[in-house]
Design a protein around this motif. Structure first.
Motif, PDB file in Angstrom:
ATOM      1  N   ALA B  41     -67.193  17.727 -24.141  1.00  0.00           N
ATOM      2  CA  ALA B  41     -67.167  17.255 -22.724  1.00  0.00           C
ATOM      3  C   ALA B  41     -66.671  15.811 -22.848  1.00  0.00           C
ATOM      4  N   VAL B  42     -65.864  15.403 -22.131  1.00  0.00           N
ATOM      5  CA  VAL B  42     -65.486  13.923 -21.941  1.00  0.00           C
ATOM      6  C   VAL B  42     -65.813  13.340 -20.730  1.00  0.00           C
ATOM      7  N   ILE B  43     -66.366  12.014 -20.620  1.00  0.00           N
ATOM      8  CA  ILE B  43     -66.462  11.388 -19.208  1.00  0.00           C
ATOM      9  C   ILE B  43     -65.631  10.360 -19.403  1.00  0.00           C
ATOM     10  N   MET B  44     -64.740  10.203 -18.302  1.00  0.00           N
ATOM     11  CA  MET B  44     -64.083   8.752 -18.182  1.00  0.00           C
ATOM     12  C   MET B  44     -64.516   8.228 -16.947  1.00  0.00           C
ATOM     13  N   ALA B  45     -64.454   6.845 -17.011  1.00  0.00           N
ATOM     14  CA  ALA B  45     -64.657   5.847 -16.058  1.00  0.00           C
ATOM     15  C   ALA B  45     -63.222   5.243 -15.596  1.00  0.00           C
ATOM     16  N   ASP B  46     -62.635   5.373 -14.424  1.00  0.00           N
ATOM     17  CA  ASP B  46     -61.477   4.955 -14.131  1.00  0.00           C
ATOM     18  C   ASP B  46     -60.331   4.914 -15.312  1.00  0.00           C
ATOM     19  N   GLY B  47     -60.428   6.184 -15.679  1.00  0.00           N
ATOM     20  CA  GLY B  47     -59.136   6.723 -16.586  1.00  0.00           C
ATOM     21  C   GLY B  47     -59.442   6.208 -18.176  1.00  0.00           C
ATOM     22  N   GLU B  48     -60.723   5.583 -18.335  1.00  0.00           N
ATOM     23  CA  GLU B  48     -60.689   4.988 -19.743  1.00  0.00           C
ATOM     24  C   GLU B  48     -61.856   5.758 -20.237  1.00  0.00           C
ATOM     25  N   LEU B  49     -61.904   6.048 -21.527  1.00  0.00           N
ATOM     26  CA  LEU B  49     -62.936   7.154 -22.267  1.00  0.00           C
ATOM     27  C   LEU B  49     -64.201   6.201 -22.230  1.00  0.00           C
ATOM     28  N   TYR B  50     -65.133   6.959 -21.444  1.00  0.00           N
ATOM     29  CA  TYR B  50     -66.575   6.288 -21.493  1.00  0.00           C
ATOM     30  C   TYR B  50     -67.449   7.093 -22.471  1.00  0.00           C
ATOM     31  N   ALA B  51     -67.636   8.454 -22.438  1.00  0.00           N
ATOM     32  CA  ALA B  51     -68.785   9.177 -23.083  1.00  0.00           C
ATOM     33  C   ALA B  51     -68.046  10.582 -23.628  1.00  0.00           C
ATOM     34  N   PHE B  52     -68.543  11.037 -24.664  1.00  0.00           N
ATOM     35  CA  PHE B  52     -68.079  12.386 -25.002  1.00  0.00           C
ATOM     36  C   PHE B  52     -69.245  12.833 -25.837  1.00  0.00           C
ATOM     37  N   ASN B  53     -69.175  14.340 -25.907  1.00  0.00           N
ATOM     38  CA  ASN B  53     -70.149  15.373 -26.685  1.00  0.00           C
ATOM     39  C   ASN B  53     -69.157  16.227 -27.271  1.00  0.00           C
ATOM     40  N   ASN B  54     -69.479  16.585 -28.604  1.00  0.00           N
ATOM     41  CA  ASN B  54     -68.909  17.597 -29.565  1.00  0.00           C
ATOM     42  C   ASN B  54     -70.024  18.517 -29.908  1.00  0.00           C
ATOM     43  N   THR B  55     -69.825  19.735 -29.489  1.00  0.00           N
ATOM     44  CA  THR B  55     -70.793  20.758 -29.946  1.00  0.00           C
ATOM     45  C   THR B  55     -70.389  22.052 -30.405  1.00  0.00           C
ATOM     46  N   ARG B  56     -71.228  22.955 -31.000  1.00  0.00           N
ATOM     47  CA  ARG B  56     -70.572  24.460 -31.405  1.00  0.00           C
ATOM     48  C   ARG B  56     -70.847  25.241 -30.009  1.00  0.00           C
ATOM     49  N   THR B  57     -69.660  26.052 -30.011  1.00  0.00           N
ATOM     50  CA  THR B  57     -69.249  27.238 -28.944  1.00  0.00           C
ATOM     51  C   THR B  57     -70.494  28.041 -29.359  1.00  0.00           C
ATOM     52  N   GLY B  58     -71.505  28.705 -28.273  1.00  0.00           N
ATOM     53  CA  GLY B  58     -72.370  29.551 -28.559  1.00  0.00           C
ATOM     54  C   GLY B  58     -71.905  30.944 -28.443  1.00  0.00           C
ATOM     55  N   SER B  59     -72.576  31.774 -27.788  1.00  0.00           N
ATOM     56  CA  SER B  59     -72.250  33.344 -27.532  1.00  0.00           C
ATOM     57  C   SER B  59     -71.704  33.163 -26.075  1.00  0.00           C
ATOM     58  N   ASN B  60     -72.144  32.194 -24.986  1.00  0.00           N
ATOM     59  CA  ASN B  60     -72.218  32.161 -23.770  1.00  0.00           C
ATOM     60  C   ASN B  60     -71.291  30.943 -23.428  1.00  0.00           C
ATOM     61  N   SER B  61     -70.057  31.120 -22.702  1.00  0.00           N
ATOM     62  CA  SER B  61     -69.576  29.968 -22.129  1.00  0.00           C
ATOM     63  C   SER B  61     -70.021  29.034 -21.298  1.00  0.00           C
ATOM     64  N   PRO B  62     -70.739  29.475 -20.329  1.00  0.00           N
ATOM     65  CA  PRO B  62     -71.483  28.476 -19.381  1.00  0.00           C
ATOM     66  C   PRO B  62     -72.468  27.740 -20.130  1.00  0.00           C
ATOM     67  N   ASP B  63     -72.911  28.534 -20.934  1.00  0.00           N
ATOM     68  CA  ASP B  63     -74.038  27.665 -21.802  1.00  0.00           C
ATOM     69  C   ASP B  63     -73.548  26.564 -22.481  1.00  0.00           C
ATOM     70  N   SER B  64     -72.518  26.850 -23.425  1.00  0.00           N
ATOM     71  CA  SER B  64     -71.894  25.997 -24.110  1.00  0.00           C
ATOM     72  C   SER B  64     -71.317  24.898 -23.313  1.00  0.00           C
ATOM     73  N   ALA B  65     -70.773  25.135 -22.158  1.00  0.00           N
ATOM     74  CA  ALA B  65     -70.104  23.917 -21.321  1.00  0.00           C
ATOM     75  C   ALA B  65     -71.446  23.061 -20.800  1.00  0.00           C
ATOM     76  N   ASN B  66     -72.423  23.703 -20.536  1.00  0.00           N
ATOM     77  CA  ASN B  66     -73.666  22.844 -20.027  1.00  0.00           C
ATOM     78  C   ASN B  66     -74.226  22.291 -21.182  1.00  0.00           C
ATOM     79  N   LYS B  67     -74.248  22.776 -22.283  1.00  0.00           N
ATOM     80  CA  LYS B  67     -74.653  21.956 -23.391  1.00  0.00           C
ATOM     81  C   LYS B  67     -73.591  20.669 -23.529  1.00  0.00           C
ATOM     82  N   ALA B  68     -72.600  20.993 -23.713  1.00  0.00           N
ATOM     83  CA  ALA B  68     -71.738  19.812 -23.975  1.00  0.00           C
ATOM     84  C   ALA B  68     -71.814  18.818 -22.870  1.00  0.00           C
ATOM     85  N   ILE B  69     -71.678  19.097 -21.713  1.00  0.00           N
ATOM     86  CA  ILE B  69     -71.801  17.921 -20.723  1.00  0.00           C
ATOM     87  C   ILE B  69     -73.263  17.342 -20.550  1.00  0.00           C
TER      88      ILE B  69
END
Lengths: 375, 294
Positions: B41-69
């Motif tokens: 998950a990458v968060i940008m503020a006014d088009g500049e990199l602000y924060a991100f998370n890098n995680t392992r994808t689990g068995s469930n895509s929505p859960d993985s998306a939630n975990k990353a954000i």
């Protein structure tokens, strides 16, 4: 509006059996779109092109190489599984080795009364091809007459030629309605419409086309056209793939397939008072399969013209896995289309296609050819 | 103990630009890349990199998306509601529950590479967890051509993880170790993960050091992706995204094979897809705003 075509497409065997019961005639299975249907029909027979069923199967391995194209294996499987058990005869007009293997295996392993191999020349770009093919048509005519014990008159050939021409004119008229900004039909409907004409008495097909044509003129599909795509390749009746493409923001507006435009594009011209020569010329002059498109590649400018006429935004090039004639054409065709401003996406097809992986490729292609909404 | 034996396991982590405050930003966007092996998950503020998370994808895509954000939001004071527009991408792109739109990872990697490597980038190789893509793009990062691997996951991140586990080498050390050989061995003959693993085991039995086996595997992987690149052609400048971009054992061998150096950046190459998605989110949000004003 296209229900009848879908019904024919899905219940092709029921239609053939009903046709036999109704007319007392027999069905002849054809292995390639080069089969001269007009002659078969003039003998009181129903020519039916055999297509696959897009199901995994395990019956063809003893008869055909695994590296022969999936289409020819799928077709042979239909025979080996007895799906065409009502069919009395088969014929092929030579195009490629793979489908010929399906024909010879079918002849050997599926009970039939009649099998005919027609020497359709591959070098159609020589004037000798015309008298040659006429004489081959003459032989085929005699062979059918002997099998059926009935003469095929010139008059019957003329009527049959005209019936087939009428079908082609009507298909053209429907295709014409795909050129505008809001095509009147989807690519899926077009695919099934043309494919069903392989299975159905042209009288029935023409009647249905005549019925829908007036309604089509004002038809609104009620869906976004999205990117306008052309689809090019060999045999293709993969309706699942087309349905997927048209569900992600695109409409297929024209094709160049032997189950599409290559099958019906040109008409028989009556020039010589010699109907067999006229018919032979029609098959010599038709948009060629790559097996017959040499030395000059005449198919490329034809494809480009279609892409322009139908205002395609991009072209999907599909290839039946291991189809060498098409595979040889694809690199120069891709280059040719790209150089003329048409982006291309190459996809390889099998008996079934993996829709998920195909979808990501198609979606990325649509983002590439589409409007600049992301930029 | 079991945990220690998982040599493939790369560190899941979050990053935040401590010098920025999102509260001053006019537009906050996010990109979520749910890949086959990892999610970002990458968060940008006014088009500049602000924060991100890098995680392992689990068995469930929505859960993985939630975990990353959640990982990216943690500690920022931001909530999902503060984010103006979110784009989902990757293998699980249609399963990101809070995304406003899905865009393919092919488009996102090109856009992300354009941001990370500059507008002169013309060819991108994305070496992901289970697939590889060779992409051409223009100066805006818009895709002009692409080719994905068709047949199998050979030459992808998951294959490298399997090899790290077999050889008991932490995944992050594979690249350096693969150069600790006296001379470059021939590549393993197959890049099929299963066959290559068998072949590597046979080589170990023959007395090969693990460094030499790693060199042979990295070399095979470089060769495999270079043939994918050949099918579209490499136009400079060249950029590599995805986890394998962090493995110099593959990257340097590939550069040698291609005769082209890849542009390097300090930003984690694994976030390229999510970064591209967040940039698209900004454009899409601006267009939406312009439309509603008009």
């Amino acid at each position: 509006m296209f229900e009848k075509f879908f019904e024919w497409y899905e219940k092709r065997h029921d239609y053939a059996r009903d046709w036999m019961a109704k007319t007392g005639g027999d069905v002849v299975g054809c292995f390639c779109s080069y089969a001269p249907e007009e002659i078969i029909y003039a003998a009181g027979l129903l020519p039916v092109r055999m297509l696959g069923s897009h199901e995994p199967q395990d019956v063809t391995e003893p008869h055909i190489f695994g590296m022969f194209c999936p289409f020819c294996r799928d077709v042979l499987a239909q025979g080996l599984k007895g799906r065409y058990d009502y069919m009395k005869g088969i014929m092929i007009a030579q195009s490629c080795l793979h489908i010929r293997q399906s024909f010879t295996s079918w002849k050997k392993h599926v009970p039939i009364d009649y099998a005919y191999y027609l020497y359709m020349p591959n070098k159609v770009q020589t004037e000798h091809a015309r008298p040659y093919l006429k004489s081959e048509f003459e032989k085929f005519r005699k062979s059918l007459e002997e099998w059926r014990g009935k003469e095929i008159t010139d008059q019957a050939l003329r009527e049959s030629a005209e019936l087939h021409n009428e079908n082609r004119r009507l298909l053209h008229a429907v295709y014409e309605l795909r050129k505008g900004p809001n095509p009147a039909i989807t690519g899926l409907e077009a695919m099934v419409m043309v494919a069903s004409s392989f299975f159905v008495d042209k009288k029935d097909h023409n009647a249905e086309l005549n019925r829908i044509l007036p309604q089509l003129k004002d038809r609104q599909l009620g869906r976004e056209t999205g990117a306008r795509l052309m689809i090019v390749g060999s045999e293709d009746d993969d309706t699942d793939f087309v349905r997927m493409v048209e569900s992600v923001g695109a409409t297929i507006v024209v094709d160049e397939h032997c189950t599409g435009t290559r099958y019906f594009w040109n008409l028989t011209q009556y020039q010589n008072g010699d109907i067999l020569q006229d018919l032979a010329n029609r098959y010599i002059d038709r948009p060629p399969c790559p097996t017959k498109d040499w030395e000059e590649r005449q198919r490329f400018p034809h494809i480009l013209q279609l892409a322009k006429d139908y205002k395609a935004d991009g072209v999907i090039l599909i290839q039946q896995k291991f189809c060498d004639p098409h595979e040889c054409d694809i690199p120069p065709l891709k280059e040719y289309l790209n150089a003329n401003g048409f982006p291309t996406l190459f996809l390889e097809f099998d008996v079934t296609v993996p829709l998920g992986p195909m979808r990501i490729r198609v979606e990325a292609f649509l983002e590439m050819v589409g409007e600049e909404e992301l930029f | 103990m079991a945990e220690n034996k998982e040599f493939w396991r790369w560190t899941e982590y979050s990053w935040r630009d401590e010098n920025k405050d999102w509260r001053g930003a006019a537009i906050i966007t996010a990109g979520i890349d749910v890949g086959s092996v990892s999610s970002q998950a990458v968060i940008m503020a006014d088009g500049e990199l602000y924060a991100f998370n890098n995680t392992r994808t689990g068995s469930n895509s929505p859960d993985s998306a939630n975990k990353a954000i959640e990982g990216a939001l943690a500690g920022t004071g931001l909530t999902l509601e503060n984010i103006n527009f979110i784009v989902g991408t990757g293998y699980g792109r249609v399963n990101v529950p809070f995304a406003h739109k899905a865009v393919t990872e092919i488009a996102c990697h090109a856009r992300g590479a354009n941001f990370m490597g500059g507008s002169e980038i013309r060819t991108i190789l994305d070496m992901g967890g289970q697939d590889c893509k060779a992409i051409h793009c223009d100066e805006k990062g818009k895709v002009t051509n692409f080719k994905m691997n068709d047949k199998c996951a050979a030459g992808t991140g998951r294959g490298m993880e399997v090899m790290a586990d077999l050889l008991e080498v932490p995944i992050t050390e594979v690249g350096d170790l693969s150069f600790q050989v006296e001379e470059e061995p021939p590549p393993v003959s197959s890049t099929c993960v299963v066959f290559a693993k068998s072949e590597a085991m046979a080589l170990l039995r023959d007395g090969w050091k693990k460094e030499k086996v790693l060199a042979a595997y990295c070399s095979a992987m470089a060769h495999r992706v270079s043939s994918l690149l050949d099918s579209v052609g490499v136009q400079e400048k060249f950029f590599i995204t995805g986890g394998i971009a962090k493995n110099r054992g593959v990257v340097e061998r590939l550069e040698k094979e291609l005769g082209v150096k890849a542009v390097k950046t300090k930003i984690d190459s694994q976030i390229a897809g999510a970064l591209g998605a967040a940039l698209f989110a900004k454009t899409l949000f601006e267009k939406q705003q312009a439309k509603s004003v008009a």
